[in-house]
Motif scaffolding. Structure first.
Motif, PDB file in Angstrom:
ATOM      1  N   HIS A  77      -0.847  23.693  14.779  1.00  0.00           N
ATOM      2  CA  HIS A  77      -1.518  23.560  13.491  1.00  0.00           C
ATOM      3  C   HIS A  77      -2.417  22.333  13.531  1.00  0.00           C
ATOM      4  O   HIS A  77      -2.124  21.375  14.239  1.00  0.00           O
ATOM      5  CB  HIS A  77      -0.505  23.370  12.365  1.00  0.00           C
ATOM      6  N   CYS A  88       3.718  24.072  16.650  1.00  0.00           N
ATOM      7  CA  CYS A  88       4.475  24.772  15.605  1.00  0.00           C
ATOM      8  C   CYS A  88       5.843  25.135  16.159  1.00  0.00           C
ATOM      9  O   CYS A  88       5.965  25.581  17.294  1.00  0.00           O
ATOM     10  CB  CYS A  88       3.733  26.038  15.185  1.00  0.00           C
ATOM     11  N   HIS A  90       7.880  27.421  14.796  1.00  0.00           N
ATOM     12  CA  HIS A  90       8.284  28.808  14.538  1.00  0.00           C
ATOM     13  C   HIS A  90       7.058  29.704  14.547  1.00  0.00           C
ATOM     14  O   HIS A  90       6.649  30.244  13.524  1.00  0.00           O
ATOM     15  CB  HIS A  90       9.040  28.917  13.210  1.00  0.00           C
ATOM     16  N   HIS A  95       2.010  32.193   9.287  1.00  0.00           N
ATOM     17  CA  HIS A  95       2.457  31.487   8.093  1.00  0.00           C
ATOM     18  C   HIS A  95       1.472  30.402   7.693  1.00  0.00           C
ATOM     19  O   HIS A  95       0.778  29.849   8.523  1.00  0.00           O
ATOM     20  CB  HIS A  95       3.836  30.870   8.325  1.00  0.00           C
ATOM     21  N   SER A  97       1.725  26.877   6.268  1.00  0.00           N
ATOM     22  CA  SER A  97       2.766  25.912   5.971  1.00  0.00           C
ATOM     23  C   SER A  97       2.225  24.692   5.263  1.00  0.00           C
ATOM     24  O   SER A  97       1.017  24.525   5.109  1.00  0.00           O
ATOM     25  CB  SER A  97       3.500  25.497   7.242  1.00  0.00           C
ATOM     26  N   GLU A 110       6.970  20.048   9.126  1.00  0.00           N
ATOM     27  CA  GLU A 110       6.348  21.277   8.653  1.00  0.00           C
ATOM     28  C   GLU A 110       7.337  22.005   7.760  1.00  0.00           C
ATOM     29  O   GLU A 110       8.468  22.244   8.159  1.00  0.00           O
ATOM     30  CB  GLU A 110       5.987  22.149   9.859  1.00  0.00           C
TER      31      GLU A 110
HETATM   32 ZN   LIG Z   1       4.007  26.541  11.914  1.00  0.00          ZN
END
Ligand SMILES: [Zn+2]
Ligand SMILES: [Zn+2]
Length: 151
Positions: A77, A88, A90, A95, A97, A110
């Protein structure tokens, strides 16, 4: 991110790229690993600096291209307020975030609250604004730093 988690994130990234039919080249993987290893967000310059320890003469455009790829794949990100990037934890699902940025220790967390992105989208839509990418960054002090202060 620490070792077992780091290995898991890198393996997951690799599997996602295979699944999507895109190539996680060595350069891209190196950039991803450096970002995940770091406990602070890194700017493109800092990344370039760290890459110098690993490969000979990394070219700035290569780093930028790798970052673009990783952003596109949702593996990293970008923090707009810091002009820096984070890995990130996940990446398995798309997504939007929110980021909590501690201005004392520089740590970034995050969080993913879907109601935040939903209400932002609705707020934009209400005035005819088409949101490309919601950027939500909270600047403040993390729990650990507050605790340290109170000691
Ligand atoms: Zn993320
Ligand atoms: Zn802190």
């Amino acid at each position: 991110m620490h070792n077992p988690e780091l290995t898991q994130v890198l393996e997951q990234a690799e599997a996602l790229c295979v699944e999507r039919g895109v190539r996680l080249t060595d350069q891209r993987k190196t950039v991803l690993r450096l970002l995940c290893e770091s406990d602070k967000p890194l700017s493109a310059y800092e990344l370039l600096d760290r890459m110098r320890n690993l490969i000979k003469n990394p070219a700035p455009p290569t780093v930028y291209r790798a970052l673009d790829f990783l952003l596109e794949q949702g593996l990293v990100h970008k923090l707009e307020s810091l002009h820096a990037y984070v890995g990130c934890t996940h990446p398995d699902h798309p997504h939007a975030s929110q980021f909590l940025i501690c201005d004392e220790c520089g740590e970034v967390a995050e969080v993913e609250d879907p109601s935040v992105s939903t209400s932002l989208k609705a707020a934009g839509k209400a005035v005819g604004f088409r949101t490309k990418r919601p950027v939500v960054e909270l600047l403040g002090t993390c729990a650990q730093c507050i605790e340290k202060r109170d000691e």
